[in-house]
Design a protein around this motif. Sequence first.
Motif, PDB file in Angstrom:
ATOM      1  N   TYR A 222       0.837  -1.203   0.000  1.00 29.72           N
ATOM      2  CA  TYR A 222       0.000   0.000   0.000  1.00 29.72           C
ATOM      3  C   TYR A 222       0.870   1.250   0.000  1.00 29.72           C
ATOM      4  O   TYR A 222       1.825   1.373   0.773  1.00 29.72           O
ATOM      5  CB  TYR A 222      -0.913   0.019   1.222  1.00 29.72           C
ATOM      6  CG  TYR A 222      -1.956  -1.079   1.210  1.00 29.72           C
ATOM      7  CD1 TYR A 222      -3.194  -0.876   0.613  1.00 29.72           C
ATOM      8  CD2 TYR A 222      -1.690  -2.329   1.779  1.00 29.72           C
ATOM      9  CE1 TYR A 222      -4.151  -1.888   0.586  1.00 29.72           C
ATOM     10  CE2 TYR A 222      -2.639  -3.334   1.761  1.00 29.72           C
ATOM     11  CZ  TYR A 222      -3.869  -3.103   1.157  1.00 29.72           C
ATOM     12  OH  TYR A 222      -4.809  -4.109   1.126  1.00 29.72           O
ATOM     13  N   PHE A 223       0.506   2.178  -0.879  1.00 31.70           N
ATOM     14  CA  PHE A 223       1.134   3.491  -0.927  1.00 31.70           C
ATOM     15  C   PHE A 223       0.124   4.521  -0.412  1.00 31.70           C
ATOM     16  O   PHE A 223      -1.076   4.432  -0.722  1.00 31.70           O
ATOM     17  CB  PHE A 223       1.531   3.851  -2.359  1.00 31.70           C
ATOM     18  CG  PHE A 223       2.677   3.055  -2.899  1.00 31.70           C
ATOM     19  CD1 PHE A 223       3.984   3.496  -2.752  1.00 31.70           C
ATOM     20  CD2 PHE A 223       2.456   1.860  -3.571  1.00 31.70           C
ATOM     21  CE1 PHE A 223       5.054   2.771  -3.259  1.00 31.70           C
ATOM     22  CE2 PHE A 223       3.515   1.118  -4.085  1.00 31.70           C
ATOM     23  CZ  PHE A 223       4.817   1.580  -3.917  1.00 31.70           C
ATOM     24  N   PHE A 224       0.620   5.518   0.325  1.00 31.74           N
ATOM     25  CA  PHE A 224      -0.232   6.552   0.909  1.00 31.74           C
ATOM     26  C   PHE A 224       0.260   7.932   0.493  1.00 31.74           C
ATOM     27  O   PHE A 224       1.464   8.205   0.472  1.00 31.74           O
ATOM     28  CB  PHE A 224      -0.229   6.451   2.434  1.00 31.74           C
ATOM     29  CG  PHE A 224      -0.702   5.128   2.964  1.00 31.74           C
ATOM     30  CD1 PHE A 224      -2.022   4.949   3.315  1.00 31.74           C
ATOM     31  CD2 PHE A 224       0.172   4.065   3.096  1.00 31.74           C
ATOM     32  CE1 PHE A 224      -2.469   3.731   3.801  1.00 31.74           C
ATOM     33  CE2 PHE A 224      -0.255   2.840   3.569  1.00 31.74           C
ATOM     34  CZ  PHE A 224      -1.581   2.672   3.928  1.00 31.74           C
ATOM     35  N   LYS A 225      -0.698   8.792   0.193  1.00 27.27           N
ATOM     36  CA  LYS A 225      -0.369  10.174  -0.159  1.00 27.27           C
ATOM     37  C   LYS A 225      -1.581  11.045   0.137  1.00 27.27           C
ATOM     38  O   LYS A 225      -2.673  10.795  -0.386  1.00 27.27           O
ATOM     39  CB  LYS A 225       0.010  10.281  -1.633  1.00 27.27           C
ATOM     40  CG  LYS A 225       0.316  11.707  -2.086  1.00 27.27           C
ATOM     41  CD  LYS A 225       0.638  11.731  -3.564  1.00 27.27           C
ATOM     42  CE  LYS A 225       0.849  13.155  -4.040  1.00 27.27           C
ATOM     43  NZ  LYS A 225       1.154  13.220  -5.493  1.00 27.27           N
ATOM     44  N   GLY A 226      -1.394  12.054   0.966  1.00 27.60           N
ATOM     45  CA  GLY A 226      -2.514  12.920   1.326  1.00 27.60           C
ATOM     46  C   GLY A 226      -3.617  12.123   1.983  1.00 27.60           C
ATOM     47  O   GLY A 226      -3.395  11.408   2.969  1.00 27.60           O
ATOM     48  N   ASP A 227      -4.840  12.211   1.425  1.00 27.12           N
ATOM     49  CA  ASP A 227      -5.958  11.451   1.981  1.00 27.12           C
ATOM     50  C   ASP A 227      -6.254  10.203   1.155  1.00 27.12           C
ATOM     51  O   ASP A 227      -7.290   9.564   1.343  1.00 27.12           O
ATOM     52  CB  ASP A 227      -7.212  12.329   2.067  1.00 27.12           C
ATOM     53  CG  ASP A 227      -7.668  12.857   0.711  1.00 27.12           C
ATOM     54  OD1 ASP A 227      -6.941  12.692  -0.282  1.00 27.12           O
ATOM     55  OD2 ASP A 227      -8.760  13.460   0.654  1.00 27.12           O
ATOM     56  N   GLN A 228      -5.322   9.807   0.270  1.00 25.18           N
ATOM     57  CA  GLN A 228      -5.551   8.679  -0.624  1.00 25.18           C
ATOM     58  C   GLN A 228      -4.561   7.538  -0.370  1.00 25.18           C
ATOM     59  O   GLN A 228      -3.495   7.733   0.209  1.00 25.18           O
ATOM     60  CB  GLN A 228      -5.403   9.129  -2.092  1.00 25.18           C
ATOM     61  CG  GLN A 228      -6.410  10.179  -2.527  1.00 25.18           C
ATOM     62  CD  GLN A 228      -6.195  10.583  -3.979  1.00 25.18           C
ATOM     63  OE1 GLN A 228      -5.069  10.851  -4.403  1.00 25.18           O
ATOM     64  NE2 GLN A 228      -7.266  10.617  -4.746  1.00 25.18           N
ATOM     65  N   TYR A 229      -4.944   6.346  -0.831  1.00 19.37           N
ATOM     66  CA  TYR A 229      -4.028   5.209  -0.807  1.00 19.37           C
ATOM     67  C   TYR A 229      -4.276   4.362  -2.048  1.00 19.37           C
ATOM     68  O   TYR A 229      -5.358   4.379  -2.651  1.00 19.37           O
ATOM     69  CB  TYR A 229      -4.192   4.376   0.467  1.00 19.37           C
ATOM     70  CG  TYR A 229      -5.449   3.543   0.499  1.00 19.37           C
ATOM     71  CD1 TYR A 229      -5.431   2.190   0.171  1.00 19.37           C
ATOM     72  CD2 TYR A 229      -6.685   4.103   0.863  1.00 19.37           C
ATOM     73  CE1 TYR A 229      -6.585   1.426   0.186  1.00 19.37           C
ATOM     74  CE2 TYR A 229      -7.842   3.351   0.893  1.00 19.37           C
ATOM     75  CZ  TYR A 229      -7.789   2.014   0.550  1.00 19.37           C
ATOM     76  OH  TYR A 229      -8.937   1.258   0.566  1.00 19.37           O
ATOM     77  N   ILE A 230      -3.247   3.637  -2.447  1.00 21.17           N
ATOM     78  CA  ILE A 230      -3.319   2.750  -3.616  1.00 21.17           C
ATOM     79  C   ILE A 230      -2.732   1.404  -3.236  1.00 21.17           C
ATOM     80  O   ILE A 230      -1.679   1.333  -2.598  1.00 21.17           O
ATOM     81  CB  ILE A 230      -2.543   3.346  -4.816  1.00 21.17           C
ATOM     82  CG1 ILE A 230      -3.305   4.549  -5.393  1.00 21.17           C
ATOM     83  CG2 ILE A 230      -2.312   2.301  -5.904  1.00 21.17           C
ATOM     84  CD1 ILE A 230      -2.564   5.265  -6.512  1.00 21.17           C
ATOM     85  N   ARG A 231      -3.428   0.336  -3.614  1.00 18.78           N
ATOM     86  CA  ARG A 231      -2.906  -1.018  -3.393  1.00 18.78           C
ATOM     87  C   ARG A 231      -2.152  -1.463  -4.644  1.00 18.78           C
ATOM     88  O   ARG A 231      -2.661  -1.351  -5.769  1.00 18.78           O
ATOM     89  CB  ARG A 231      -4.037  -1.995  -3.082  1.00 18.78           C
ATOM     90  CG  ARG A 231      -3.540  -3.362  -2.601  1.00 18.78           C
ATOM     91  CD  ARG A 231      -4.695  -4.252  -2.208  1.00 18.78           C
ATOM     92  NE  ARG A 231      -5.456  -4.690  -3.367  1.00 18.78           N
ATOM     93  CZ  ARG A 231      -6.681  -5.240  -3.305  1.00 18.78           C
ATOM     94  NH1 ARG A 231      -7.278  -5.372  -2.135  1.00 18.78           N
ATOM     95  NH2 ARG A 231      -7.299  -5.616  -4.405  1.00 18.78           N
TER      96      ARG A 231
END
Length: 679
Positions: free
Chosen positions: A532-541
């Motif tokens: 999982y990557f996180f940035k600001g209020d978002q995340y991507i699997r």
Amino acid sequence: MPRSRLHCSSIAASILLALACAAPAMAKTPKVLFIGTDGFRGDVYGTTPTPNLDALVADGYLGREGLTADTAISGTGWSSLFTGVERDKHGVYDNSFKGKNYAAWPDVLSRVEAVAPGKRTAAALSWSPLATEIPWKADTVYNAGSDANVLSKGLELLGEAAGPDVLLLDFNQPDEAGHAGAYFNRDASGYTAAIRGIDGYIGQLTAKLRARANYANEDWLIIVGTDHGGSIHHGHNTPEDRKALIAFSGESVPKLGLEPLRLAPRQVDVAPSILAHLGLAVPAGLDGRPMHKPAREAAPAFGVNLLANADAEYSQGRIDRAYDSDVPGWRKGNGGQVVNYAQYAWLPARPSGGGANLLIGRDTSRSNTLSQRVDLRGLNLSDGAATFKFNADLGASSGHRARVFLRFYDLRGLASFSAAGIGHVFRGSDYYRYDIAADRVASGYPQSIAANWPGLEKFAGGARDIDAAFEAGNGKVYFFKDAQYLRYDLAARRADPGYPAAIAGSWPGLEKFAGGARDIEATFFFSRSKLYFFKGDQYIRYNLDSDRADSYYPGYLSDATWPGSGYWPANWSGALNFANSKSYVFKPGEYLRYDRVLDRADAGYPAAISASSWPGLQALYTGSAFELAPAGGNGALQTYALQGRVPADAQWAEVEIRFEHGNATGDAFADKLGLTIER
């Protein structure tokens, strides 16, 4: 000698010309076109070609941060758009329209007809319940039953010589496509095709409007709005389902562009904006306000309160305790609401000369937060001479507590990973070696990153300010900094050849983050197929084996997606993954612990970063975190304040109000927050 007829005529012509120049320009006739787009999720705008909507935005502005009601359903969203009030007033909780209260809060066309019956009003509606459930008192209400019929009727009305003064259109195609494919997302081809189809409709409508014979004498306000967003279908209290899109465009609208305002336009702002544009009075009690002519937001400045809606007076007090309503200017974490001082018996009396509203936590079954981030990059702080003043009025019922945190963020970030029983922590130019078994920083640390990690100096800017890192389970560590990444061989203690490289293009799918494939803030490594990557209020699997992000991301940080962590709905950093299935996420001054097996945050967190919780790491954020923390609740509202020095490298400030609950009776509350920076 008599004057010639020609000379007398030229004098007369000059007089007439002078009178014409002195006379005020004829006022244009105000008119409104509202284009409703059912299910157009706000953050999908900009991810698929919409040239006609783009042209409207260039001639006005568009906001994507206003939230629809927590039910995220069509009946509720359209009712808010058309009445100018929230769900707790118009009474529409779902698509049955049971409980509707249009008698007290009528639709905008009925309001126009009541005070200006000479104006021509019309609505063409694809979703039939809007035609049958709302008691329109309009000149034309067309139950179209399809988008094609709405378009045809809209073009017909706009082609008439007089034409409507207010025309409301409802297109349903994005919602239908989202449900047909199960997803309301940029990765769902049917859904994005439907949005492009609606954009084509917008092009036809605006072309017809501008081709009107009397167009030069008309002042058209064009509004584009949506009733809800979506994820897997919609109807959930999640950011994905609640993100609404509102755009204002026209000759009299300021040309502000995309996302120009912290107090973003909301659904309830549409009706009052229509009334105000027509020159009609906006009735008292509406929850929205005219937003068709907002002032350009001022840049951050010294000596002024930097917080938006800091006293809750921008909002209207909610009358339904269970309603998880939007709070303009604030990001919600597990609830948070605006109420009137007199709303509940356990609230304090309204202060003399004070405002009507205050902020409460709403959901007493868990901690709730309201937070906002302030951009400080326009201020000159580099000499370290700036100071801050931070204050809030705080109170609570017995068993509850309101705390307020002030955090300063810089570009140093916090990156970490663990391997073979050692935690590796990077901040600024410093490297900490953390002995997991001993639960403390090893002796002699911190040391410089450059001295311990040869090869990281290849990053632009050198071996410092690492954004995020993870170990991939094969002895390879990936470091991320700004727009670059670097693969590192732990055994060889060196960067692999060919690095650093651009993140964009190398990590397919990360470009879907807001702002693109750069500035990663944290990573969680669950497994090679669940990174999982996180940035600001978002995340991507991300799936390392297939080497691409999974479909239907990014998602949003919330309690629905990361259970138990919803009080921190943005800006996670420095995720440290331990072998005992625990991951740790940091913010200045605090951390939370997440259980990767149970897939939820552990109870009792966030907790303070201290010498006892993280021995040797307690200085990571020295001078960056501050707290206003009353000892407990006694019902009184008291002013708490502190002063301090602003870190010279501060880029952003974050203020978080945390409402902590010990029982189901009463609540914690806050008002009149202030953050000013002085030199």
